[in-house]
Design an enzyme around this catalytic site. Structure first.
Site, PDB file in Angstrom:
ATOM      1  N   GLU A   2       0.874  -1.176   0.000  1.00 30.51           N
ATOM      2  CA  GLU A   2       0.000   0.000   0.000  1.00 30.51           C
ATOM      3  C   GLU A   2       0.914   1.228   0.000  1.00 30.51           C
ATOM      4  O   GLU A   2       1.462   1.608   1.029  1.00 30.51           O
ATOM      5  CB  GLU A   2      -0.905  -0.019   1.245  1.00 30.51           C
ATOM      6  N   CYS A  21      -2.169   9.161   2.580  1.00 30.32           N
ATOM      7  CA  CYS A  21      -1.703   8.600   1.306  1.00 30.32           C
ATOM      8  C   CYS A  21      -2.648   8.916   0.155  1.00 30.32           C
ATOM      9  O   CYS A  21      -2.220   8.985  -0.995  1.00 30.32           O
ATOM     10  CB  CYS A  21      -1.494   7.092   1.426  1.00 30.32           C
TER      11      CYS A  21
END
Length: 434
Positions: A210, A244
């Site tokens: 990720e 993110c």
């Protein structure tokens, strides 16, 4: 540097006992984890405040609330997810039946980041437990208060051979990556993601990465500019931009740029006050190294509003930069801070051309009511996931797998996707000799 062979040996022995494969045991563990999160909620809020100055309401929602809802969803659906599924059998295999069994991989290593130090550590662990694995969790050393709390919560309440937290610096992650885990789940930068993938390849260990990237936000001329400004500011400046999937930069059609900038300024004032430096609840940047990197971007283009900094408390004001070019330093890598560059465009084709020649982003956001424009963007650009007329909320749905593509990662999780990530689909054909 520690040798973790003994730890993995213990976990392998426990896994081979078959206890973690018992669905009732998994559900019981998840319920126990939920009780621990509820019991330690105040401690969690305090540690993320100490590590990142994260305000209580933001932390309750993003650190605690999302974890609890992830656990609840897994508990509610686990029996169905784990049950063998009968599937169609080709006519050439007459008399046979076909099934898919969901098998846990075995030993899972979860390496967590610092920006949501509780949620992004525990959420993948929920999936690993639900799928029936043993877990080693390595929290980020950049958020030491949260790391210490995670170690206390796990190591005092679960046996080491089943679920354990290992604290430490980069050397600890390096040592753990030398061990032969059955699955590795990493959240962090693309650069470190490559190191993790390389280490995993030595054992042929499957990975979920990720990662991040420069997530574009496109504001087309037909967008509701007032709403767009609210949703962009919320997605960008929460956690001081250290998310993110935060909008990394804005691509705005030239004829609505001034209106958008005026609305963004108003939203930031309404949300954080006339002088954000006086708002003691605004999160700070994680470290001096990150502060210095972000501070250097403030010389790019022209500051529309914001720009105040205080290195002594790692504070950077929500800042919008205009007259930015693709060559500016701020446009080279993911910003990961409260700085929002703006680039204008005239035709949507320019936007597509600019995005597709760069690494594939983790998220993309489009503000437009025109379905033709929406479809054109969705069919032309590869990215992890995103939203139309919103930002970041796609990652809070249990029904939408969350993950990247290319430089922004591989694999996905959340909801059933978490269970699937930590499970091997074992295909079985059963024939009878009768």
């Amino acid at each position: 540097m520690n040798n973790y062979q003994e730890l993995t040996k213990k976990q392998l022995s426990f896994f081979n006992s078959g206890k973690t494969k018992d669905v009732a045991f998994r559900i019981e563990t998840l319920k126990k984890l939920r009780e621990l999160v509820v019991r330690h909620e105040d401690d969690i809020l305090k540690t993320v405040k100490a590590d990142l100055n994260k305000p209580e309401m933001e932390a309750k929602r993003a650190e605690v609330g999302l974890v609890l809802s992830e656990i609840d969803f897994a508990v509610e659906n686990l029996a169905e997810w784990a049950a063998p599924k009968e599937v169609e059998t080709p006519s050439t295999h007459a008399g046979a039946k076909s099934y898919i069994y969901q098998d846990p991989y075995g030993l899972a290593l979860v390496i967590a980041p610092w920006n949501y130090p509780f949620q992004l550590a525990v959420s993948p662990v929920v999936g690993a437990i639900a799928a029936g694995n043993c877990v080693v969790l390595k929290p980020s050393e950049l958020t030491p208060h949260t790391s210490s709390l995670l170690a206390k919560m796990f190591n005092e309440n679960f046996p080491e051979e089943y679920l354990t937290v290992v604290e430490g610096e980069v050397e600890t992650s390096t040592a753990l990556l030398k061990e032969n885990f059955d699955y590795i789940f990493f959240t962090g930068s693309t650069m470190v993601g490559k190191i993790v993938a390389e280490a995993a390849a030595k054992h042929l260990t499957p990975v979920t990465l990720e990662l991040g990237g420069k997530s574009p936000t496109i504001v087309h001329e037909d967008a509701n500019i007032e709403e767009a400004a609210k949703r962009i500011a919320r997605g960008k400046f929460a956690n001081a931009g250290q998310t993110c999937v935060a909008p990394d930069y804005i691509l705005v059609q030239r004829n609505v740029k001034d209106e958008l900038l005026a609305n963004l300024k108003q939203v930031v004032t309404n949300t954080y006050g006339e002088d954000v430096s006086q708002n003691l609840d605004f999160p700070h940047v994680v470290s001096e190294k990150h502060f210095d990197r972000l501070n250097s971007f403030l010389t790019n283009g022209d500051i529309v509003f914001g720009g105040k900094t205080d290195r002594s408390r790692l504070f950077i004001e929500p800042t919008v930069l205009d007259n930015i070019s693709w060559e500016d330093n701020v446009m080279q890598d993911e910003i990961f801070g409260p700085i929002l560059p703006v680039i204008v465009y005239d035709e949507i084709s320019e936007v597509i051309e600019a995005i597709v020649k760069r690494p594939k982003p983790l998220a993309l956001y489009l503000f437009s009511e025109d379905e033709a424009v929406q479809d054109h963007i969705l069919n032309s650009v590869s990215f992890g996931g995103g939203s139309i007329n919103d930002t970041i909320n796609h990652m809070t749905s249990h029904y939408l797998p969350f993950g990247g593509v290319g430089d922004s990662g591989m694999g996905a999780y959340h909801g059933k996707a978490s269970f699937d990530t930590f499970s091997h689909a074992k295909s079985i054909l059963k024939r009878s000799n009768k």
